[in-house]
Design an enzyme around this catalytic site. Structure first.
Site, mmCIF file in Angstrom:
data_model
loop_
_atom_site.group_PDB
_atom_site.id
_atom_site.type_symbol
_atom_site.label_atom_id
_atom_site.label_comp_id
_atom_site.label_asym_id
_atom_site.label_seq_id
_atom_site.Cartn_x
_atom_site.Cartn_y
_atom_site.Cartn_z
ATOM 1 N N GLU A 1 1.512 -0.580 -5.009
ATOM 2 C CA GLU A 1 0.482 0.412 -5.332
ATOM 3 C C GLU A 1 1.104 1.795 -5.397
ATOM 4 O O GLU A 1 1.376 2.410 -4.371
ATOM 5 C CB GLU A 1 -0.624 0.422 -4.263
ATOM 6 C CG GLU A 1 -1.796 1.317 -4.666
ATOM 7 C CD GLU A 1 -2.281 2.265 -3.581
ATOM 8 O OE1 GLU A 1 -1.575 2.491 -2.579
ATOM 9 O OE2 GLU A 1 -3.375 2.816 -3.744
ATOM 10 N N ASP B 1 0.809 -1.219 0.000
ATOM 11 C CA ASP B 1 0.000 0.000 0.000
ATOM 12 C C ASP B 1 0.844 1.273 0.000
ATOM 13 O O ASP B 1 1.824 1.370 0.740
ATOM 14 C CB ASP B 1 -0.839 -0.039 1.287
ATOM 15 C CG ASP B 1 -1.785 1.135 1.435
ATOM 16 O OD1 ASP B 1 -2.835 1.116 0.783
ATOM 17 O OD2 ASP B 1 -1.464 2.062 2.205
HETATM 18 C C1 NOJ Z 1 -4.264 3.183 -0.558
HETATM 19 C C2 NOJ Z 1 -5.437 2.326 -0.214
HETATM 20 O O1 NOJ Z 1 -5.827 1.600 -1.349
HETATM 21 C C3 NOJ Z 1 -6.504 3.243 0.314
HETATM 22 O O2 NOJ Z 1 -7.735 2.591 0.429
HETATM 23 C C4 NOJ Z 1 -6.026 3.796 1.620
HETATM 24 O O3 NOJ Z 1 -6.940 4.759 2.096
HETATM 25 C C5 NOJ Z 1 -4.657 4.472 1.489
HETATM 26 N N1 NOJ Z 1 -3.751 3.745 0.652
HETATM 27 C C6 NOJ Z 1 -4.014 4.637 2.828
HETATM 28 O O4 NOJ Z 1 -3.599 3.398 3.339
#
Ligand code: NOJ
Ligand code: MG
Length: 580
Positions: free
Chosen positions: A301, A227
């Site tokens: 991500e 993430d």
């Molecule tokens: C990306 C995640 O996909 C999202 O849902 C989240 O709010 C943020 N990162 C913070 O972790």
């Protein structure tokens, strides 16, 4: 003399015989798979509390199998106060009680193993929850844990009132700094207030995260989606006289000054150290894989420039993520895009990626409006044709296989901090991620078969009595059936090893060709509500007739129909797979 004469001949022969040997190397499990993303709160609720859970997921794994996915990525299932619905983790080693227990998780992994489905978890390294032991200890003044976070002194304004250290903004609006009386300083939170950023300049934090990776991989987990990776490091403040500098304005006129998009994040994102951290994690993945023989997968991500995204693959001798997510089909194109826009978006990742690495195709996730809503329901099959037949790994966000659309979530029902923090009952819709998180639609029963509760955590989208898995299973033609057929087709060597070329045939019709060992497939997608006749002989070596292998739900064609490739009729929003 004889040897000299024979050698060149031998070379030619062996070369001809081996021409595809390198291409046909055995693929790792993930290279040809479909990764299916499950947002656990919204998939299936086994205990009737209105919130999806692990047992629910286990009970629905057959669906994942039936659509041909080989891996499931679960959004976070760890203990959390749920300020950001699980992305705020209080204990990285425990399962959140609303989702179940460690035994439930182990059962899920076991059942998935029986079905030959790999389980991938979500690693959230950038921040913890403010309810984590680490943060709680920090607040008590425990020196070790204070250094786990990023603290900074406030500044006094002209009225002598204490203000945050600088102008940095949270992704969810407002200052990224929060004052804590106990410490007398502000801590950094790039996301909600309850998500304090971890300090990656502290080797203890680095080691903690590696141990978390080891723990779950040792439990048989096949890898992680990682993430918000590009938020890991902040600029070194010593370069700025010991104070974190302001970020410059983005100049965007479509956003207000509280919005994260109003600044250019040159000091809080994409810092050079980030990539080396990812390479170190990859070493940990490989260390475990070496022990038990299962290659582990890392998916990062990162929404960033294509050049920055590519750095996650690795550098020189260092290996990084096998799958830096390719978000171009989310960020660069939508229903209004021309065929040329689609071509450019697809070619971007393929052009920049290292030759020996794989592509991957993502059209949705729990943070972005659903694919069927962004592209329109008529294009669901066409877009799934791209995702499943382009070269590389296919990623499907739960529901894309049936063309699930965004649900309507009223201001009263809104729970996503990104929506709630706007404090604006009208404009929250621009920011809320609840619409793409509404419950999965299984059948036409109460709550679409998602839950027996009287109130589900988010409302079930209207229209579920028609749009659901069961209806699509029983109907002769459906998005689901097209998806399943695509998943089967993608097993063919031509889609695993074959080459790729694309053409925007006109403003509306995008087409690509995959070919391998004398087999050629053509995929044609009309992005518009227009009738067309296209000439596929613009592709090299494409002449004569081709047969329809698969077609979108609304296509007037039948499988097996044969067309002259020089004049193929294409209906509105039609998607067609042809074999030459
Ligand atoms: C990306 C995640 O996909 C999202 O849902 C989240 O709010 C943020 N990162 C913070 O972790
Ligand atoms: Mg439940």
């Amino acid at each position: 003399m004889r040897a000299v004469l024979l050698l060149p001949l031998f070379g030619v022969l062996s070369c001809a015989k081996n021409i595809n040997v390198r291409d046909e190397r055995e693929l790792e499990w993930w290279e040809s798979t479909i990764v299916y993303q499950i947002y656990p709160r919204s998939f299936a609720d086994s205990d009737g509390d209105g919130i999806g859970d692990i047992k629910g997921i286990t009970s629905k794994l057959e669906h994942v199998k039936e659509i041909g996915a080989g891996a499931v990525w679960l959004s976070p299932i760890f203990q959390s106060p749920m300020y950001d619905f699980g992305y705020d983790i209080a204990d990285f080693y425990a399962i959140h009680d609303e989702f179940g227990t460690m035994e439930d998780f182990e059962e899920l992994v076991a059942k998935a193993g029986e079905l030959d489905i790999k389980i991938l978890l979500d690693l959230v390294p950038n921040h913890t929850s403010n309810e984590s032991m680490w943060f709680q200890e920090a607040l008590k003044g425990n020196e070790k844990y204070l250094n786990y976070f990023v603290w900074e002194d406030g500044v006094l304004d002209e009225n002598g009132v204490m203000q945050p250290p600088n102008n940095w903004l949270s992704h969810f609006r407002g200052s990224a700094w929060e004052f804590r009386e106990e410490v007398g300083k502000y801590y950094l939170h790039q996301f909600v207030v309850g998500q304090p950023d971890l300090n990656y300049h502290n080797p203890d934090v680095v080691e903690e995260m590696k141990n978390i990776i080891r723990f779950w991989l040792n439990k048989g987990v096949a890898g992680f989606r990682v993430d918000a990776v590009n938020c890991l490091f902040e600029v070194d403040k010593e370069l700025f006289g010991g104070k974190y500098p302001d970020e410059p304005p983005s100049g965007r006129t479509d956003v207000d000054s509280g919005s994260h998009d109003s600044l250019q994040h040159i000091y809080t994102k994409d810092q050079n150290e980030t990539y080396y951290m990812v390479y170190e994690w990859r070493d940990v993945f490989d260390e475990i894989s070496k022990q038990d023989g299962l290659p582990r997968l890392m998916m990062t991500e990162v929404y960033a420039s294509i050049k920055d995204v590519m750095r996650y693959f690795g550098e020189g001798e260092r290996e990084g993520a096998q799958m830096p997510f390719n978000f171009d089909l989310i960020t660069d194109v939508d229903a209004s895009s021309s065929a040329a826009d689609i071509k450019r978006a697809i070619e971007k990742f393929l052009t920049y990626k290292p030759v020996d690495k794989n592509g991957n195709w993502v059209v949705g996730n729990h943070d972005k409006s659903r694919m069927a809503t962004r592209y329109g329901t008529a294009l669901v099959d066409g877009i799934n044709m791209l995702v499943l037949l382009l070269p590389g790994v296919a990623v499907t966000y739960m529901g894309e296989e049936i063309g699930l659309v965004d649900g309507y979530v009223s201001w009263e029902d809104t729970v996503d901090p990104s929506g709630c923090n706007t404090n604006d009952p009208v404009n929250y819709v621009k920011y809320s991620r609840d619409p793409e998180r509404t419950p999965f639609q299984w059948n036409s029963d109460k709550n679409a078969g998602f839950s027996t509760a009287d109130k589900t955590w988010l409302p079930v989208a209207e229209g579920y009595t028609k749009l659901n898995v069961e209806a699509q299973k029983t109907s002769a033609r459906s998005n689901l059936k097209v998806y399943q057929a695509l998943a089967n087709l993608r097993q063919e060597k031509v889609f695993r090893y074959g080459r790729y070329e694309s053409i925007a045939l006109n403003t509306d019709v995008f087409a690509f060709k995959r070919w391998y060992n004398g087999e050629t497939y053509l995929v044609v997608v009309n992005m518009r509500d227009s009738e067309q006749e296209v000439d596929l002989t613009y592709f090299e070596n494409v002449i004569g007739k081709a047969a329809v292998v698969l077609r979108s739900v609304q296509s007037p064609k039948n499988e097996g129909d044969v067309f002259d490739v020089a004049s193929l009729p294409v209906a509105a929003f039609e998607g067609i797979v042809l074999k030459l």
